[in-house]
Design a protein around this motif. Structure first.
Motif, short mmCIF file in Angstrom:
data_model
loop_
_atom_site.label_atom_id
_atom_site.label_comp_id
_atom_site.label_asym_id
_atom_site.label_seq_id
_atom_site.Cartn_x
_atom_site.Cartn_y
_atom_site.Cartn_z
N MET A 111 0.86 -1.17 0.00
CA MET A 111 0.00 0.00 0.00
C MET A 111 0.91 1.24 0.00
O MET A 111 1.82 1.33 0.80
CB MET A 111 -0.89 -0.06 1.25
N ASP A 112 0.63 2.17 -0.91
CA ASP A 112 1.45 3.38 -0.95
C ASP A 112 1.13 4.31 0.23
O ASP A 112 0.14 4.13 0.93
CB ASP A 112 1.32 4.10 -2.30
N THR A 113 2.01 5.28 0.45
CA THR A 113 1.89 6.16 1.62
C THR A 113 0.58 6.93 1.64
O THR A 113 -0.09 7.01 2.67
CB THR A 113 3.09 7.13 1.68
N ARG A 114 0.18 7.47 0.50
CA ARG A 114 -1.07 8.24 0.46
C ARG A 114 -2.26 7.37 0.81
O ARG A 114 -3.16 7.79 1.55
CB ARG A 114 -1.24 8.90 -0.91
N THR A 115 -2.31 6.17 0.30
CA THR A 115 -3.39 5.23 0.61
C THR A 115 -3.38 4.88 2.10
O THR A 115 -4.44 4.81 2.74
CB THR A 115 -3.28 3.96 -0.25
N GLN A 116 -2.20 4.69 2.66
CA GLN A 116 -2.08 4.42 4.10
C GLN A 116 -2.60 5.59 4.91
O GLN A 116 -3.33 5.41 5.88
CB GLN A 116 -0.61 4.20 4.47
N ILE A 117 -2.22 6.80 4.52
CA ILE A 117 -2.67 8.01 5.21
C ILE A 117 -4.19 8.08 5.20
O ILE A 117 -4.83 8.31 6.24
CB ILE A 117 -2.05 9.28 4.58
N LEU A 118 -4.79 7.87 4.03
CA LEU A 118 -6.25 7.91 3.91
C LEU A 118 -6.92 6.85 4.77
O LEU A 118 -7.93 7.12 5.45
CB LEU A 118 -6.67 7.70 2.45
N SER A 119 -6.40 5.65 4.75
CA SER A 119 -6.99 4.55 5.52
C SER A 119 -6.92 4.84 7.01
O SER A 119 -7.92 4.66 7.74
CB SER A 119 -6.25 3.25 5.18
N ILE A 120 -5.79 5.30 7.48
CA ILE A 120 -5.63 5.59 8.90
C ILE A 120 -6.48 6.80 9.31
O ILE A 120 -7.14 6.78 10.36
CB ILE A 120 -4.14 5.78 9.23
N ALA A 121 -6.50 7.83 8.49
CA ALA A 121 -7.32 9.01 8.80
C ALA A 121 -8.80 8.64 8.82
O ALA A 121 -9.55 9.12 9.68
CB ALA A 121 -7.05 10.13 7.80
N SER A 122 -9.23 7.78 7.93
CA SER A 122 -10.63 7.33 7.91
C SER A 122 -10.96 6.58 9.21
O SER A 122 -11.99 6.83 9.83
CB SER A 122 -10.87 6.43 6.70
N ASP A 123 -10.09 5.69 9.61
CA ASP A 123 -10.30 4.94 10.84
C ASP A 123 -10.36 5.89 12.04
O ASP A 123 -11.25 5.76 12.89
CB ASP A 123 -9.19 3.91 11.03
N LEU A 124 -9.44 6.85 12.11
CA LEU A 124 -9.43 7.80 13.22
C LEU A 124 -10.68 8.67 13.22
O LEU A 124 -11.26 8.94 14.27
CB LEU A 124 -8.17 8.67 13.17
N LEU A 125 -11.11 9.11 12.03
CA LEU A 125 -12.32 9.92 11.93
C LEU A 125 -13.53 9.15 12.45
O LEU A 125 -14.35 9.69 13.19
CB LEU A 125 -12.55 10.36 10.47
N GLN A 126 -13.63 7.88 12.08
CA GLN A 126 -14.78 7.08 12.49
C GLN A 126 -14.72 6.66 13.96
O GLN A 126 -15.74 6.43 14.58
CB GLN A 126 -14.90 5.85 11.59
N ARG A 127 -13.54 6.57 14.51
CA ARG A 127 -13.40 6.16 15.92
C ARG A 127 -13.36 7.35 16.87
O ARG A 127 -13.83 7.25 18.00
CB ARG A 127 -12.13 5.34 16.12
N GLN A 128 -12.77 8.47 16.45
CA GLN A 128 -12.51 9.57 17.36
C GLN A 128 -13.12 10.90 16.93
O GLN A 128 -12.98 11.88 17.63
CB GLN A 128 -10.99 9.75 17.52
N THR A 129 -13.79 10.95 15.81
CA THR A 129 -14.35 12.14 15.18
C THR A 129 -13.26 13.12 14.75
O THR A 129 -12.09 12.95 15.10
CB THR A 129 -15.42 12.87 16.03
N VAL A 130 -13.65 14.13 14.02
CA VAL A 130 -12.69 15.03 13.39
C VAL A 130 -11.80 15.77 14.38
O VAL A 130 -10.62 15.98 14.11
CB VAL A 130 -13.40 16.00 12.41
N ASN A 131 -12.33 16.17 15.50
CA ASN A 131 -11.50 16.89 16.48
C ASN A 131 -10.83 15.96 17.48
O ASN A 131 -10.13 16.43 18.37
CB ASN A 131 -12.32 17.96 17.21
N GLY A 132 -11.01 14.67 17.34
CA GLY A 132 -10.42 13.71 18.26
C GLY A 132 -9.07 13.17 17.81
O GLY A 132 -8.46 12.36 18.51
N PHE A 133 -8.60 13.60 16.66
CA PHE A 133 -7.29 13.16 16.20
C PHE A 133 -6.55 14.33 15.55
O PHE A 133 -7.16 15.31 15.16
CB PHE A 133 -7.39 11.97 15.24
N SER A 134 -5.25 14.18 15.48
CA SER A 134 -4.41 15.23 14.90
C SER A 134 -3.61 14.67 13.73
O SER A 134 -3.54 13.45 13.53
CB SER A 134 -3.43 15.75 15.96
N LEU A 135 -3.00 15.55 12.98
CA LEU A 135 -2.11 15.12 11.91
C LEU A 135 -0.94 14.32 12.49
O LEU A 135 -0.46 13.39 11.86
CB LEU A 135 -1.61 16.31 11.10
N GLN A 136 -0.51 14.69 13.69
CA GLN A 136 0.56 13.94 14.34
C GLN A 136 0.13 12.50 14.61
O GLN A 136 0.92 11.56 14.43
CB GLN A 136 0.98 14.62 15.65
#
Length: 187
Positions: free
Chosen positions: A1-26
């Motif tokens: 999986m390329d880096t961009r796809t990994q970023i999207l997958s992880i950000a999607s999981d964080l959004l669904q688990r923690q909502t938009v303000n529950g996670f950071s770019l870090q």
């Protein structure tokens, strides 16, 4: 999986688990295994990343449903319900739209646009199912039917998340199935 796809997958999981303000770019960078500065090669800011997650969710929904277009209404409804029951993961996650709605007033224009597009696409598909399956007599009833299904599913997802159990969603889906099978209508 390329880096961009990994970023999207992880950000999607964080959004669904923690909502938009529950996670950071870090948080995203840490889970991908890159430096935060490297994220900026892919996304100019968190808002752009969230917008891309929502666009990706919309495209995934379209792909799933497009393959069902020629199926009977009941089968299409089952595929729709399956997204919530099996793919999202009731009790531990929310859908992408729910991941941003709590912060709607502070959300940028681009993520709002994608969230609304995803919501409208889902309601439109449900209205199509209502007309195809005879759950509604006209377009207005089909739209109302679709809205009620979304309200029930989204509410059940929220209860499942807060209670950390899939039971509210499972019960709601079972009731929706029974209503459609037994009476040919929902409401």
């Amino acid at each position: 999986m390329d880096t961009r796809t990994q970023i999207l997958s992880i950000a999607s999981d964080l959004l669904q688990r923690q909502t938009v303000n529950g996670f950071s770019l870090q948080d995203v960078a840490d889970r991908v295994g890159i430096r935060k500065a490297s994220l900026f090669h892919h996304y100019r800011n968190k808002e752009a990343l969230v917008a891309d997650v929502l666009e990706n969710s919309l495209n995934g929904f379209r792909r799933r449903m497009e393959g069902m277009r020629n199926q009977p209404a009941q089968r299409q409804l089952e595929a729709f319900l399956d997204i919530y029951q099996r793919h999202i993961g009731a009790g531990s996650r929310l859908c992408s739209v729910s991941g941003v709605t709590g912060d709607w007033d502070h959300l940028g224009e681009e993520p709002r646009r994608w969230a609304l597009a995803l919501l409208h696409e889902q309601c439109g598909w449900l209205a199509h199912i209502a007309e195809l399956g005879g759950y509604a007599r006209n377009t207005e009833e089909a739209d109302a039917w679709a809205e009620q299904v979304m309200v029930r599913i989204q509410g059940a997802m929220l209860l499942s998340r807060v209670q950390s159990t899939p039971l509210p969603l499972e019960r709601t889906i079972a009731q929706l199935r029974a209503e459609c099978l037994e009476t040919g209508t929902m409401g």
